[in-house]
Design an enzyme around this catalytic site. Structure first.
Site, PDB file in Angstrom:
ATOM      1  N   ASN A   8       0.715  -1.147   0.228  1.00 38.48           N
ATOM      2  CA  ASN A   8      -0.029  -0.008  -0.015  1.00 38.48           C
ATOM      3  C   ASN A   8       1.003   1.272   0.013  1.00 38.48           C
ATOM      4  O   ASN A   8       1.391   1.684   1.008  1.00 38.48           O
ATOM      5  CB  ASN A   8      -1.019  -0.038   1.297  1.00 38.48           C
ATOM      6  CG  ASN A   8      -1.687   1.215   1.637  1.00 38.48           C
ATOM      7  OD1 ASN A   8      -1.798   1.843   0.360  1.00 38.48           O
ATOM      8  ND2 ASN A   8      -2.389   1.634   2.551  1.00 38.48           N
ATOM      9  N   TRP A   9       1.164   1.672  -1.121  1.00 43.66           N
ATOM     10  CA  TRP A   9       2.075   2.853  -1.158  1.00 43.66           C
ATOM     11  C   TRP A   9       1.161   4.274  -0.906  1.00 43.66           C
ATOM     12  O   TRP A   9       2.048   5.199  -0.705  1.00 43.66           O
ATOM     13  CB  TRP A   9       2.336   3.173  -2.726  1.00 43.66           C
ATOM     14  CG  TRP A   9       3.250   1.866  -3.500  1.00 43.66           C
ATOM     15  CD1 TRP A   9       3.759   0.869  -2.483  1.00 43.66           C
ATOM     16  CD2 TRP A   9       3.637   1.730  -4.565  1.00 43.66           C
ATOM     17  NE1 TRP A   9       4.679   0.324  -3.088  1.00 43.66           N
ATOM     18  CE2 TRP A   9       4.470   0.566  -4.626  1.00 43.66           C
ATOM     19  CE3 TRP A   9       3.435   2.572  -5.703  1.00 43.66           C
ATOM     20  CZ2 TRP A   9       5.043   0.112  -5.686  1.00 43.66           C
ATOM     21  CZ3 TRP A   9       4.070   1.875  -7.130  1.00 43.66           C
ATOM     22  CH2 TRP A   9       4.983   0.960  -6.847  1.00 43.66           C
ATOM     23  N   LYS A  10       0.085   4.393  -0.638  1.00 45.78           N
ATOM     24  CA  LYS A  10      -0.491   5.513  -0.050  1.00 45.78           C
ATOM     25  C   LYS A  10      -0.470   6.795  -0.844  1.00 45.78           C
ATOM     26  O   LYS A  10      -0.353   6.414  -2.303  1.00 45.78           O
ATOM     27  CB  LYS A  10      -0.085   5.634   1.456  1.00 45.78           C
ATOM     28  CG  LYS A  10      -0.128   4.620   2.252  1.00 45.78           C
ATOM     29  CD  LYS A  10      -0.088   4.884   3.757  1.00 45.78           C
ATOM     30  CE  LYS A  10      -0.214   3.368   4.376  1.00 45.78           C
ATOM     31  NZ  LYS A  10      -0.237   3.455   5.931  1.00 45.78           N
ATOM     32  N   HIS A  86      -9.799   1.099   4.711  1.00 45.48           N
ATOM     33  CA  HIS A  86      -8.597   1.408   5.399  1.00 45.48           C
ATOM     34  C   HIS A  86      -8.686   2.491   6.533  1.00 45.48           C
ATOM     35  O   HIS A  86      -9.466   3.340   6.356  1.00 45.48           O
ATOM     36  CB  HIS A  86      -7.508   1.831   4.537  1.00 45.48           C
ATOM     37  CG  HIS A  86      -5.870   1.812   5.063  1.00 45.48           C
ATOM     38  ND1 HIS A  86      -5.746   2.901   5.931  1.00 45.48           N
ATOM     39  CD2 HIS A  86      -4.950   0.920   4.989  1.00 45.48           C
ATOM     40  CE1 HIS A  86      -4.442   2.536   6.105  1.00 45.48           C
ATOM     41  NE2 HIS A  86      -3.989   1.387   5.588  1.00 45.48           N
ATOM     42  N   GLU A  88      -7.040   4.997   7.456  1.00 43.69           N
ATOM     43  CA  GLU A  88      -6.862   6.134   7.046  1.00 43.69           C
ATOM     44  C   GLU A  88      -7.995   6.791   6.131  1.00 43.69           C
ATOM     45  O   GLU A  88      -8.690   7.809   6.483  1.00 43.69           O
ATOM     46  CB  GLU A  88      -5.686   6.375   6.419  1.00 43.69           C
ATOM     47  CG  GLU A  88      -4.194   6.360   7.080  1.00 43.69           C
ATOM     48  CD  GLU A  88      -3.222   5.482   6.354  1.00 43.69           C
ATOM     49  OE1 GLU A  88      -3.203   5.698   5.198  1.00 43.69           O
ATOM     50  OE2 GLU A  88      -2.212   5.081   7.074  1.00 43.69           O
ATOM     51  N   GLU A 161      -5.853  -4.926  10.934  1.00 46.70           N
ATOM     52  CA  GLU A 161      -4.852  -3.970  11.238  1.00 46.70           C
ATOM     53  C   GLU A 161      -5.277  -3.015  12.247  1.00 46.70           C
ATOM     54  O   GLU A 161      -6.158  -2.044  12.203  1.00 46.70           O
ATOM     55  CB  GLU A 161      -5.101  -2.739   9.947  1.00 46.70           C
ATOM     56  CG  GLU A 161      -4.652  -3.673   8.516  1.00 46.70           C
ATOM     57  CD  GLU A 161      -3.938  -2.302   7.561  1.00 46.70           C
ATOM     58  OE1 GLU A 161      -2.867  -2.845   7.149  1.00 46.70           O
ATOM     59  OE2 GLU A 161      -4.694  -1.563   7.425  1.00 46.70           O
ATOM     60  N   GLY A 167       1.827   2.549  11.050  1.00 44.91           N
ATOM     61  CA  GLY A 167       2.694   3.911  10.678  1.00 44.91           C
ATOM     62  C   GLY A 167       3.575   4.303  11.830  1.00 44.91           C
ATOM     63  O   GLY A 167       3.931   5.339  11.975  1.00 44.91           O
ATOM     64  N   SER A 200       3.001  -1.662  10.570  1.00 46.19           N
ATOM     65  CA  SER A 200       4.562  -1.539  10.713  1.00 46.19           C
ATOM     66  C   SER A 200       5.184  -2.903  10.652  1.00 46.19           C
ATOM     67  O   SER A 200       5.865  -3.307  11.135  1.00 46.19           O
ATOM     68  CB  SER A 200       4.735  -1.276  12.268  1.00 46.19           C
ATOM     69  OG  SER A 200       4.309   0.126  12.270  1.00 46.19           O
ATOM     70  N   GLY A 221       2.687  -1.008   4.385  1.00 45.63           N
ATOM     71  CA  GLY A 221       2.727   0.490   4.030  1.00 45.63           C
ATOM     72  C   GLY A 221       4.358   0.872   3.879  1.00 45.63           C
ATOM     73  O   GLY A 221       4.948   0.676   2.884  1.00 45.63           O
ATOM     74  N   GLY A 222       4.558   1.763   4.640  1.00 47.35           N
ATOM     75  CA  GLY A 222       6.146   2.355   4.610  1.00 47.35           C
ATOM     76  C   GLY A 222       7.015   1.478   4.085  1.00 47.35           C
ATOM     77  O   GLY A 222       7.909   2.033   3.228  1.00 47.35           O
TER      78      GLY A 222
END
Ligand code: PGA
Length: 240
Positions: A8-10, A86, A88, A161, A167, A200, A221-222
């Site tokens: 997930n590159w956001k 998600h 976010e 999640e 994050g 994470s 993600g990150g």
């Protein structure tokens, strides 16, 4: 690869060039790449082995919905997976369980595989509400599927999640995740539904999650934006 890895590159990277380079580096079977909307075509063209996913989709098929993108449009671009709900999206964009339910149903209708994200916040966890929150998100999130048949459930992915783990560098404990994953499966009554973990995940802890037989994969993600780190995670998943 038996496990599935969702990248997930956001709202990253900033340019098409970086995006395509990252796509090439992550292009392995079993990986699903979810770039920002403007880069879906470029990534789709770059991939040979990985699948294409979108980070969101609206729940209507077409019409006067400024700024929205429909699952049908995404399907035509070669998208196969849609992240729905998600945290976010829920927190920053005010998505409710009811909206997430419509998104899940619209994705299935369009022939896409929804990745339904569920998970408690830090406060909910502190109040001992983890189970209750996740059960509600699942129950409502899947409530608009036409008949909730086993077939439909088998074709979706649930991402557990915990919001406090996303994050923050503070991943869940794999044994706690396994407990939640079991709970999710028993709640759905479909042992074969795919349940993955997100929050994470990095090159150091990926194996701790991925080697658990109950956990079907990870939403990253990150770490999915860091080429060599994500390749390490892919190698770990491929080895298992
Ligand atoms: P993270 O993000 O890996 O950076 O914690 C996970 C996610 O997008 O849910």
């Amino acid at each position: 690869m038996k496990k599935i890895l969702i990248a997930n590159w956001k709202m990253n990277p900033a340019t098409v060039r970086e995006t395509v380079a990252l796509a090439h580096a992550s292009d392995r079977k079993g990986v699903v790449i979810c770039p920002p909307f403007p880069f879906l075509s470029a990534v789709g063209n770059a991939l040979r082995h990985a699948a294409l996913g979108a980070q969101d989709a609206f729940f209507e098929d077409r019409g006067a919905f400024t700024g929205a993108v429909s699952p049908i449009q995404l399907k035509r671009l070669g998208v196969r997976y849609i992240i729905a709900g998600h945290s976010e999206r829920r927190r920053v964009f005010g998505e409710t369980d009811a909206m997430v339910a419509k998104k899940v149903a619209a994705s299935v209708r369009a022939g896409l595989i929804p990745i339904l994200c569920v998970g408690e916040t830090k406060e909910e966890r502190a109040r001992g509400q983890t189970q209750k929150v996740v059960e509600r998100q699942l129950k409502i999130g899947l409530s608009k599927l036409i008949n909730s048949s086993t077939h439909e459930l088998m074709n979706l992915i649930i991402a557990y999640e915990p919001v406090w783990a996303i994050g923050t560098g503070n991943a869940d404990k794999p044994e706690d995740t396994v407990r939640m994953v079991r709970l999710i499966r028993s709640e759905l009554g479909t042992p074969s539904v795919k349940v993955i973990y997100g929050g994470s995940v990095n090159a150091e802890n990926a194996e701790l999650f991925l080697r658990q037989k109950e956990i079907d994969g990870a939403l990253v993600g990150g770490a999915s934006l860091r080429k060599s780190e994500f390749r390490t995670i892919i190698r770990i998943a491929e080895r298992l």
